[in-house]
Design a protein around this motif. Structure first.
Motif, PDB file in Angstrom:
ATOM      1  N   UNK A 185       4.234  10.612   0.170  1.00  0.00           N
ATOM      2  CA  UNK A 185       3.567   9.400   0.118  1.00  0.00           C
ATOM      3  C   UNK A 185       4.393   8.339  -0.584  1.00  0.00           C
ATOM      4  N   UNK A 186       4.643   7.185  -0.085  1.00  0.00           N
ATOM      5  CA  UNK A 186       5.285   6.027  -0.601  1.00  0.00           C
ATOM      6  C   UNK A 186       4.931   4.922  -0.587  1.00  0.00           C
ATOM      7  N   UNK A 187       5.126   4.023  -1.313  1.00  0.00           N
ATOM      8  CA  UNK A 187       4.800   2.605  -1.530  1.00  0.00           C
ATOM      9  C   UNK A 187       5.422   1.955  -0.516  1.00  0.00           C
ATOM     10  N   UNK A 188       4.704   0.871  -0.001  1.00  0.00           N
ATOM     11  CA  UNK A 188       5.272   0.153   1.307  1.00  0.00           C
ATOM     12  C   UNK A 188       4.751  -1.242   0.925  1.00  0.00           C
ATOM     13  N   UNK A 189       5.688  -2.236   1.579  1.00  0.00           N
ATOM     14  CA  UNK A 189       5.087  -3.605   1.751  1.00  0.00           C
ATOM     15  C   UNK A 189       5.718  -3.817   3.350  1.00  0.00           C
ATOM     16  N   UNK A 190       4.672  -3.916   4.266  1.00  0.00           N
ATOM     17  CA  UNK A 190       4.772  -4.015   5.706  1.00  0.00           C
ATOM     18  C   UNK A 190       3.954  -5.179   6.230  1.00  0.00           C
ATOM     19  N   UNK A 208      -1.732   9.302   6.516  1.00  0.00           N
ATOM     20  CA  UNK A 208      -2.680   8.455   5.495  1.00  0.00           C
ATOM     21  C   UNK A 208      -2.041   6.990   5.472  1.00  0.00           C
ATOM     22  N   UNK A 209      -2.920   6.091   5.260  1.00  0.00           N
ATOM     23  CA  UNK A 209      -2.448   4.664   5.031  1.00  0.00           C
ATOM     24  C   UNK A 209      -3.580   3.943   4.190  1.00  0.00           C
ATOM     25  N   UNK A 210      -3.056   3.382   2.961  1.00  0.00           N
ATOM     26  CA  UNK A 210      -3.820   2.766   2.291  1.00  0.00           C
ATOM     27  C   UNK A 210      -3.236   1.151   2.305  1.00  0.00           C
ATOM     28  N   UNK A 211      -4.067   0.122   2.510  1.00  0.00           N
ATOM     29  CA  UNK A 211      -3.351  -1.091   2.504  1.00  0.00           C
ATOM     30  C   UNK A 211      -4.183  -2.150   2.091  1.00  0.00           C
ATOM     31  N   UNK A 212      -3.487  -3.071   1.314  1.00  0.00           N
ATOM     32  CA  UNK A 212      -4.317  -4.237   0.663  1.00  0.00           C
ATOM     33  C   UNK A 212      -3.291  -5.424   1.192  1.00  0.00           C
ATOM     34  N   UNK A 219       0.733  -1.105   0.174  1.00  0.00           N
ATOM     35  CA  UNK A 219       0.100   0.125   0.174  1.00  0.00           C
ATOM     36  C   UNK A 219       1.021   1.183  -0.036  1.00  0.00           C
ATOM     37  N   UNK A 220       0.173   2.399   0.446  1.00  0.00           N
ATOM     38  CA  UNK A 220       1.028   3.766   0.578  1.00  0.00           C
ATOM     39  C   UNK A 220       0.873   4.131   1.963  1.00  0.00           C
ATOM     40  N   UNK A 226      -8.420   1.860   4.340  1.00  0.00           N
ATOM     41  CA  UNK A 226      -8.000   3.358   4.243  1.00  0.00           C
ATOM     42  C   UNK A 226      -8.008   4.183   5.600  1.00  0.00           C
ATOM     43  N   UNK A 227      -6.936   4.470   6.251  1.00  0.00           N
ATOM     44  CA  UNK A 227      -6.849   5.419   7.402  1.00  0.00           C
ATOM     45  C   UNK A 227      -6.592   6.728   7.301  1.00  0.00           C
TER      46      UNK A 227
END
Length: 340
Positions: A47-52, A330-334, A34-35, A312-313
């Motif tokens: 904003x950055x793309x992450x794998x967490x 902000x956080x977008x997670x899939x 997500x981001x 989405x937070x």
């Protein structure tokens, strides 16, 4: 022949003993792509793309077990280690998720070790977004000022049996840092709750005392919270107050409220919404802070152990006196979560 009979008797006795005890290996592996962006901690960040790890629940593995001691008495233990599924690194040291041993019976349960507080248990049961890491509640309250400690070391805890829906729990943590000039710091936590059918209501109290030179630095939290499951949707919510002192002098207080709705929209699809508002009123003029946050999320149940999710937070922080913007998160997670 005699030796064989003795061996069989030993095996039979061993089998009987093993039948009365059990040890279970369990865990969660959770990762998302997500981001994220956090201009509250790092002004001007992008904003950055992450794998967490741990979009819904922190990745972990653990062992828990119990033994029937007879006469209605049982002994049990729980050891839990957190880790980062995106890197494989340990999240904390050793069994920081939990490390406890307990005795239980008709009197309730007495536990010793590191564990979640009774206050945290009530907040968890009434937290938005099914008490997952996507919930905006804890992060928003922390950004306004601070939030309670969810797990404590060196703890003695008691959980009562349930009487007609009523139950309670109390825990005291001794930090073992007493010196010739300062008393030891300590945490005290309790909850009282009523749970019957679709309704749960409760009260929580937690005081965190840090003995400092020249006085005490204390944080005191109170919580009124509840939930009601209508079948077509479950509503949760709570109101939390906090008071902070430094060297026995009050420096401010914080009021927070939150609510959420959880609704199954199909056989294996659930949607969630949560909102939180937290205000910190400082004794020092001009330092008041307001933070608001919300999350919209959904999960798709693939099996009893695995689900996919998206969420989405959004959290916003501002000066409550001037309205000046102090950043956002902000956080977008899939992601995917698997429990074993």
């Amino acid at each position: 022949m005699k030796k064989s009979l003795i061996a069989l008797a030993v095996l039979a006795a061993s089998g009987a003993a093993m039948a009365q005890s059990s040890v279970q290996l369990y865990g969660i592996v959770d990762a998302f792509v997500g981001t994220t962006q956090d201009t509250i901690k790092t002004p001007g960040s992008k904003s950055q793309t992450v794998v967490e790890s741990g979009g819904l629940k922190s990745s972990r593995w653990g062992m828990k077990g119990s033994e029937d001691l007879g006469g209605g008495l049982k002994a049990g233990f729980k050891l839990e280690q957190r880790f980062k599924s995106d890197t494989g690194a340990l999240d904390g040291v050793n069994f920081k998720g939990e490390s406890s041993i307990n005795l239980s019976g008709n009197f309730g349960t007495v536990a010793l070790g590191r564990m979640g507080t009774p206050y945290d248990d009530l907040r968890g049961k009434t937290n938005a977004i099914a008490d997952t890491n996507l919930s905006p509640v804890g992060d928003t309250i922390k950004n306004a000022k601070a939030d309670y400690t969810d797990k404590t070391d060196n703890t003695v805890a008691y959980v009562s049996p349930t009487f007609n829906g009523f139950s309670g729990a109390v825990a005291v943590s001794f930090n073992e840092d007493k010196t010739d000039k300062l008393d030891a710091t300590s945490h005290t936590s309790l909850k009282l709750q009523y749970a019957n059918g679709p309704l749960l209501v409760g009260y929580g109290y937690q005081k965190e005392e840090a003995k400092a030179k020249g006085g005490a630095d204390d944080s005191t939290f109170n919580l009124l919270a509840g939930s009601y499951d209508f079948g077509v949707a479950k509503l949760v919510g709570g109101f939390q107050t906090a008071e902070y002192t430094v060297a026995n002098a009050q420096v401010g207080d914080q009021d927070s409220y939150y609510f959420g709705v959880q609704a199954p929209v199909a056989k294996n699809i659930n949607v969630y919404f949560g909102y939180v508002n937290s205000k910190y009123d400082a004794v020092k003029a001009g330092d008041d802070v307001k933070a608001t946050g919300y999350t919209l999320a959904a999960n798709y149940v693939l099996s009893k152990r695995t689900d996919a999710y998206i969420g989405y937070k959004n959290i916003k922080k501002e000066n409550d006196n001037t309205g000046a913007d102090q950043g956002k998160y902000t956080q977008l997670a899939v992601g995917v979560r698997h429990a074993f």
